[in-house]
Write a protein that holds these residues in place. Sequence first.
Motif, mmCIF file in Angstrom:
data_model
loop_
_atom_site.group_PDB
_atom_site.id
_atom_site.type_symbol
_atom_site.label_atom_id
_atom_site.label_comp_id
_atom_site.label_asym_id
_atom_site.label_seq_id
_atom_site.Cartn_x
_atom_site.Cartn_y
_atom_site.Cartn_z
ATOM 1 N N LEU A 1 -9.543 -10.151 57.522
ATOM 2 C CA LEU A 1 -10.927 -10.563 57.750
ATOM 3 C C LEU A 1 -11.678 -9.509 58.573
ATOM 4 C CD1 LEU A 1 -10.276 -14.332 58.617
ATOM 5 C CD2 LEU A 1 -11.116 -13.401 56.445
ATOM 6 N N ILE A 2 -11.003 -8.956 59.573
ATOM 7 C CA ILE A 2 -11.609 -7.872 60.353
ATOM 8 C C ILE A 2 -11.799 -6.644 59.459
ATOM 9 C CG2 ILE A 2 -11.357 -6.359 62.350
ATOM 10 C CD1 ILE A 2 -11.799 -9.325 63.039
ATOM 11 N N GLY A 3 -10.809 -6.392 58.620
ATOM 12 C CA GLY A 3 -10.885 -5.257 57.703
ATOM 13 C C GLY A 3 -12.058 -5.354 56.747
ATOM 14 N N PHE A 4 -12.441 -6.584 56.394
ATOM 15 C CA PHE A 4 -13.591 -6.765 55.505
ATOM 16 C C PHE A 4 -14.860 -6.182 56.128
ATOM 17 C CE2 PHE A 4 -11.652 -10.853 53.521
ATOM 18 C CZ PHE A 4 -10.810 -10.070 52.746
ATOM 19 N N ILE A 5 -15.025 -6.363 57.424
ATOM 20 C CA ILE A 5 -16.231 -5.866 58.095
ATOM 21 C C ILE A 5 -16.250 -4.337 58.070
ATOM 22 C CG2 ILE A 5 -17.464 -5.767 60.299
ATOM 23 C CD1 ILE A 5 -16.375 -8.547 60.925
ATOM 24 N N VAL A 6 -15.110 -3.721 58.374
ATOM 25 C CA VAL A 6 -15.033 -2.253 58.365
ATOM 26 C C VAL A 6 -15.245 -1.727 56.947
ATOM 27 C CG1 VAL A 6 -13.597 -0.257 58.926
ATOM 28 C CG2 VAL A 6 -13.443 -2.330 60.324
ATOM 29 N N ALA A 7 -14.618 -2.385 55.965
ATOM 30 C CA ALA A 7 -14.762 -1.958 54.569
ATOM 31 C C ALA A 7 -16.201 -2.098 54.093
ATOM 32 C CB ALA A 7 -13.832 -2.775 53.674
ATOM 33 N N ALA A 8 -16.888 -3.144 54.547
ATOM 34 C CA ALA A 8 -18.287 -3.330 54.169
ATOM 35 C C ALA A 8 -19.142 -2.168 54.682
ATOM 36 C CB ALA A 8 -18.817 -4.651 54.721
ATOM 37 N N ALA A 9 -18.829 -1.689 55.885
ATOM 38 C CA ALA A 9 -19.568 -0.547 56.431
ATOM 39 C C ALA A 9 -19.331 0.709 55.595
ATOM 40 C CB ALA A 9 -19.154 -0.305 57.884
ATOM 41 N N ILE A 10 -18.087 0.915 55.177
ATOM 42 C CA ILE A 10 -17.737 2.106 54.390
ATOM 43 C C ILE A 10 -18.409 2.073 53.017
ATOM 44 C CG2 ILE A 10 -15.828 3.279 53.212
ATOM 45 C CD1 ILE A 10 -14.066 2.403 55.606
ATOM 46 N N VAL A 11 -18.265 0.946 52.318
ATOM 47 C CA VAL A 11 -18.841 0.836 50.977
ATOM 48 C C VAL A 11 -20.364 0.846 51.039
ATOM 49 C CG1 VAL A 11 -19.059 -0.663 48.959
ATOM 50 C CG2 VAL A 11 -16.841 -0.342 50.018
ATOM 51 N N GLY A 12 -20.930 0.164 52.017
ATOM 52 C CA GLY A 12 -22.380 0.158 52.156
ATOM 53 C C GLY A 12 -22.933 1.549 52.418
ATOM 54 N N ALA A 13 -22.240 2.321 53.271
ATOM 55 C CA ALA A 13 -22.675 3.690 53.552
ATOM 56 C C ALA A 13 -22.562 4.568 52.312
ATOM 57 C CB ALA A 13 -21.851 4.272 54.693
ATOM 58 N N GLY A 14 -21.490 4.362 51.542
ATOM 59 C CA GLY A 14 -21.340 5.120 50.303
ATOM 60 C C GLY A 14 -22.421 4.792 49.295
ATOM 61 N N ALA A 15 -22.754 3.508 49.186
ATOM 62 C CA ALA A 15 -23.815 3.093 48.267
ATOM 63 C C ALA A 15 -25.163 3.651 48.704
ATOM 64 C CB ALA A 15 -23.873 1.568 48.198
ATOM 65 N N ARG A 16 -25.376 3.733 50.005
ATOM 66 C CA ARG A 16 -26.625 4.282 50.530
ATOM 67 C C ARG A 16 -26.789 5.752 50.139
ATOM 68 N NH1 ARG A 16 -31.024 2.033 51.434
ATOM 69 N NH2 ARG A 16 -30.352 0.547 53.012
ATOM 70 N N ARG A 17 -25.679 6.407 49.839
ATOM 71 C CA ARG A 17 -25.714 7.809 49.412
ATOM 72 C C ARG A 17 -25.547 7.948 47.899
ATOM 73 N NH1 ARG A 17 -24.447 7.292 54.461
ATOM 74 N NH2 ARG A 17 -24.860 8.932 55.981
ATOM 75 N N GLY A 18 -25.611 6.816 47.179
ATOM 76 C CA GLY A 18 -25.597 6.855 45.730
ATOM 77 C C GLY A 18 -24.236 6.839 45.079
ATOM 78 N N ALA A 19 -23.168 6.555 45.846
ATOM 79 C CA ALA A 19 -21.826 6.585 45.266
ATOM 80 C C ALA A 19 -21.597 5.466 44.252
ATOM 81 C CB ALA A 19 -20.769 6.496 46.367
ATOM 82 N N ASP A 20 -22.393 4.391 44.337
ATOM 83 C CA ASP A 20 -22.212 3.268 43.411
ATOM 84 C C ASP A 20 -22.915 3.485 42.072
ATOM 85 O OD1 ASP A 20 -24.723 3.120 44.609
ATOM 86 O OD2 ASP A 20 -24.830 0.938 44.412
ATOM 87 N N ARG A 21 -23.477 4.670 41.865
ATOM 88 C CA ARG A 21 -24.178 4.939 40.598
ATOM 89 C C ARG A 21 -23.302 5.688 39.609
ATOM 90 N NH1 ARG A 21 -30.438 5.626 42.351
ATOM 91 N NH2 ARG A 21 -30.318 4.488 44.322
ATOM 92 N N SER A 22 -22.091 6.008 40.015
ATOM 93 C CA SER A 22 -21.140 6.716 39.163
ATOM 94 C C SER A 22 -19.828 5.937 39.125
ATOM 95 C CB SER A 22 -20.891 8.125 39.717
ATOM 96 O OG SER A 22 -19.655 8.638 39.293
ATOM 97 N N PRO A 23 -19.268 5.680 37.930
ATOM 98 C CA PRO A 23 -17.995 4.951 37.860
ATOM 99 C C PRO A 23 -16.877 5.614 38.663
ATOM 100 C CG PRO A 23 -19.003 5.041 35.691
ATOM 101 C CD PRO A 23 -19.825 5.924 36.583
#
Length: 211
Positions: free
Chosen positions: A111-133
């Motif tokens: 559950l704690i890991g979910f919060i850290v992972a959300a920060a990582i994925v959110g930061a990646g998406a903010r830089r456009g990483a979620d636009r490429s498979p």
Amino acid sequence: MDILTASIALPVRRPVLAEALPAAWTRTGVTILLGTALTALAAQVSIPVPGSPVPITGQTFAVLLTAAALGPARGVASQALYLLLGLVGLPVFAGASAGSHVVFGASGGYLIGFIVAAAIVGAGARRGADRSPVRTLLLYALASVVIYAIGTTWLCLDTGMSASAGIAAGVTPFIPGDIAKALLAAGLLPGAWWLLGRGRSAADENGASAR
């Protein structure tokens, strides 16, 4: 001066999917609540793992998907709210469980890991990483490793398991499902951006023809 400025240029800040929704949704926290609700619903898809206190659930997929859609700040807020609601007694954790014994128990590290992972994925998406498979897969792999590392360490400390036993109980059973979730996300997120781009192109064409 120009050379120095170029060398320390900040990464490009791109919009995330949630920012394509009405602005009132993001300003009032509706998107955060939706992310929390999706995580709580996904937690109810729970399959016990023999020999492990950690069940297989849909939480990881919901956490990483909502974080990519919301961005780092809202993604972290969504998971922090999820943790808080479960801590105060709302049945949002796996199997409709709740309470401090879950948060501070054997599976609490995930559950704690979910919060850290959300920060990582959110930061990646903010830089456009979620636009490429491919970049989505890499981003999800990194976030999953972080969840495993925090969750399994916590599991071993709480139960007294050895590292190898902790990996066998807290990592190995979940790898096939997480690979499937990552592949699904690698199709969904870039696909959502593609559809959004098509919709905007069609709207621009209609606007131009109307003029």
